[in-house]
Scaffold this motif. Structure first.
Motif, PDB file in Angstrom:
ATOM      1  N   GLU A 160       0.837  -1.203   0.000  1.00  0.00           N
ATOM      2  CA  GLU A 160       0.000   0.000   0.000  1.00  0.00           C
ATOM      3  C   GLU A 160       0.874   1.258   0.000  1.00  0.00           C
ATOM      4  O   GLU A 160       0.570   2.227  -0.704  1.00  0.00           O
ATOM      5  N   ASN A 161       1.971   1.238   0.740  1.00  0.00           N
ATOM      6  CA  ASN A 161       2.923   2.360   0.682  1.00  0.00           C
ATOM      7  C   ASN A 161       3.446   2.550  -0.738  1.00  0.00           C
ATOM      8  O   ASN A 161       3.533   3.672  -1.239  1.00  0.00           O
ATOM      9  N   ALA A 162       3.814   1.440  -1.374  1.00  0.00           N
ATOM     10  CA  ALA A 162       4.391   1.505  -2.721  1.00  0.00           C
ATOM     11  C   ALA A 162       3.366   2.051  -3.709  1.00  0.00           C
ATOM     12  O   ALA A 162       3.692   2.903  -4.547  1.00  0.00           O
ATOM     13  N   ILE A 163       2.140   1.577  -3.588  1.00  0.00           N
ATOM     14  CA  ILE A 163       1.082   2.028  -4.510  1.00  0.00           C
ATOM     15  C   ILE A 163       0.851   3.532  -4.341  1.00  0.00           C
ATOM     16  O   ILE A 163       0.774   4.273  -5.325  1.00  0.00           O
ATOM     17  N   MET A 164       0.791   3.985  -3.100  1.00  0.00           N
ATOM     18  CA  MET A 164       0.558   5.415  -2.877  1.00  0.00           C
ATOM     19  C   MET A 164       1.731   6.252  -3.375  1.00  0.00           C
ATOM     20  O   MET A 164       1.536   7.324  -3.934  1.00  0.00           O
ATOM     21  N   SER A 165       2.945   5.730  -3.215  1.00  0.00           N
ATOM     22  CA  SER A 165       4.115   6.460  -3.691  1.00  0.00           C
ATOM     23  C   SER A 165       4.121   6.557  -5.223  1.00  0.00           C
ATOM     24  O   SER A 165       4.423   7.610  -5.791  1.00  0.00           O
ATOM     25  N   VAL A 166       3.754   5.464  -5.884  1.00  0.00           N
ATOM     26  CA  VAL A 166       3.679   5.477  -7.362  1.00  0.00           C
ATOM     27  C   VAL A 166       2.605   6.466  -7.814  1.00  0.00           C
ATOM     28  O   VAL A 166       2.802   7.222  -8.773  1.00  0.00           O
ATOM     29  N   MET A 167       1.484   6.504  -7.107  1.00  0.00           N
ATOM     30  CA  MET A 167       0.401   7.426  -7.482  1.00  0.00           C
ATOM     31  C   MET A 167       0.813   8.875  -7.290  1.00  0.00           C
ATOM     32  O   MET A 167       0.532   9.724  -8.129  1.00  0.00           O
ATOM     33  N   ARG A 168       1.533   9.133  -6.179  1.00  0.00           N
ATOM     34  CA  ARG A 168       2.005  10.503  -5.942  1.00  0.00           C
ATOM     35  C   ARG A 168       2.950  10.965  -7.045  1.00  0.00           C
ATOM     36  O   ARG A 168       2.972  12.123  -7.415  1.00  0.00           O
ATOM     37  N   LYS A 169       3.721  10.010  -7.577  1.00  0.00           N
ATOM     38  CA  LYS A 169       4.659  10.356  -8.663  1.00  0.00           C
ATOM     39  C   LYS A 169       3.966  10.420 -10.017  1.00  0.00           C
ATOM     40  O   LYS A 169       4.614  10.658 -11.036  1.00  0.00           O
ATOM     41  N   LYS A 170       2.660  10.149 -10.043  1.00  0.00           N
ATOM     42  CA  LYS A 170       1.890  10.086 -11.298  1.00  0.00           C
ATOM     43  C   LYS A 170       2.504   9.080 -12.268  1.00  0.00           C
ATOM     44  O   LYS A 170       2.525   9.292 -13.478  1.00  0.00           O
ATOM     45  N   ALA A 171       3.040   8.009 -11.707  1.00  0.00           N
ATOM     46  CA  ALA A 171       3.633   6.956 -12.537  1.00  0.00           C
ATOM     47  C   ALA A 171       2.616   5.821 -12.677  1.00  0.00           C
ATOM     48  O   ALA A 171       1.742   5.663 -11.823  1.00  0.00           O
ATOM     49  N   PRO A 172       2.712   5.044 -13.757  1.00  0.00           N
ATOM     50  CA  PRO A 172       1.755   3.938 -13.922  1.00  0.00           C
ATOM     51  C   PRO A 172       2.032   2.801 -12.943  1.00  0.00           C
ATOM     52  O   PRO A 172       3.180   2.526 -12.612  1.00  0.00           O
TER      53      PRO A 172
END
Ligand SMILES: [Fe+2]
Ligand SMILES: [Fe+2]
Length: 191
Positions: A160-172
């Protein structure tokens, strides 16, 4: 190859900061392996070698794929954040002489994770984000859960941390990560 030779050779692949991170991950992985009754020798080696391909440039990914017959999907082809774990498993095999499938698989899935990982895969996935050099909001909670032996919950939190971090970076987001999160969510809820 002796472990000490591996650690020395790793300097040819990584700058000092990432080399230190790798040894920290190995240390965290040994601790988790001892806690979970898993092979700590394999955990240590997987930790040492998990990021060997971290500094392979996007322009060079294709030549590794040709050399070692590596198949990447479309998302992985575009992102070294995703492909370095896969390339790393081949570098561990062909350049560091690792033939243990569990070690190679733990390296392969350390970025995206996947549903129903085995214990060594889970250990490397979690060790990567709780090693002593990591400092981000929530890391202490995650360390505490991991070191309590609730590895499923630690994997879920890390995902969940990783998913939120990817979303914050606007990365797929890779689908494997979403599938892994849903799998571990159901597993933790079902306990
Ligand atoms: Fe990595
Ligand atoms: Fe790492």
């Amino acid at each position: 190859m002796e472990k000490s030779d591996m650690i020395e050779k790793l300097k040819d692949y990584l700058p000092e900061k990432r080399w230190t991170h790798s040894l920290n991950v190995a240390r965290a992985a040994v601790r988790l392996a001892e806690l979970m009754g898993c092979d700590s020798e394999k955990a240590e080696i997987a930790g040492i070698l998990h990021d060997t391909a971290k500094y392979v440039k996007l322009a060079d990914v294709g030549s590794y794929c040709d050399k070692y017959n590596i198949k990447l999907d479309d998302m992985e082809k575009k992102s070294t954040a995703l492909s370095h774990s896969i390339l790393g498993s081949y570098i561990a095999k062909y350049e560091f002489g690792i033939d243990d499938e569990n070690i190679l698989s733990a390296i392969r899935y350390h970025t995206t994770a996947k549903p129903a990982m085995n214990t060594l895969e889970e250990i490397i996935y979690v060790a990567d984000v709780i090693e002593i050099g990591r400092d981000y909001p929530g890391v202490d909670d995650l360390r505490e859960v991991a070191l309590s032996g609730d590895l499923d919950r630690a994997v879920l939190m890390a995902l969940e941390n990783a998913i939120m971090s990817v979303m914050r970076k606007k990365a797929p987001l890779h689908l494997r990560t979403i599938e892994a999160r849903n799998y571990y969510l159901a597993k933790v809820k079902g306990k």
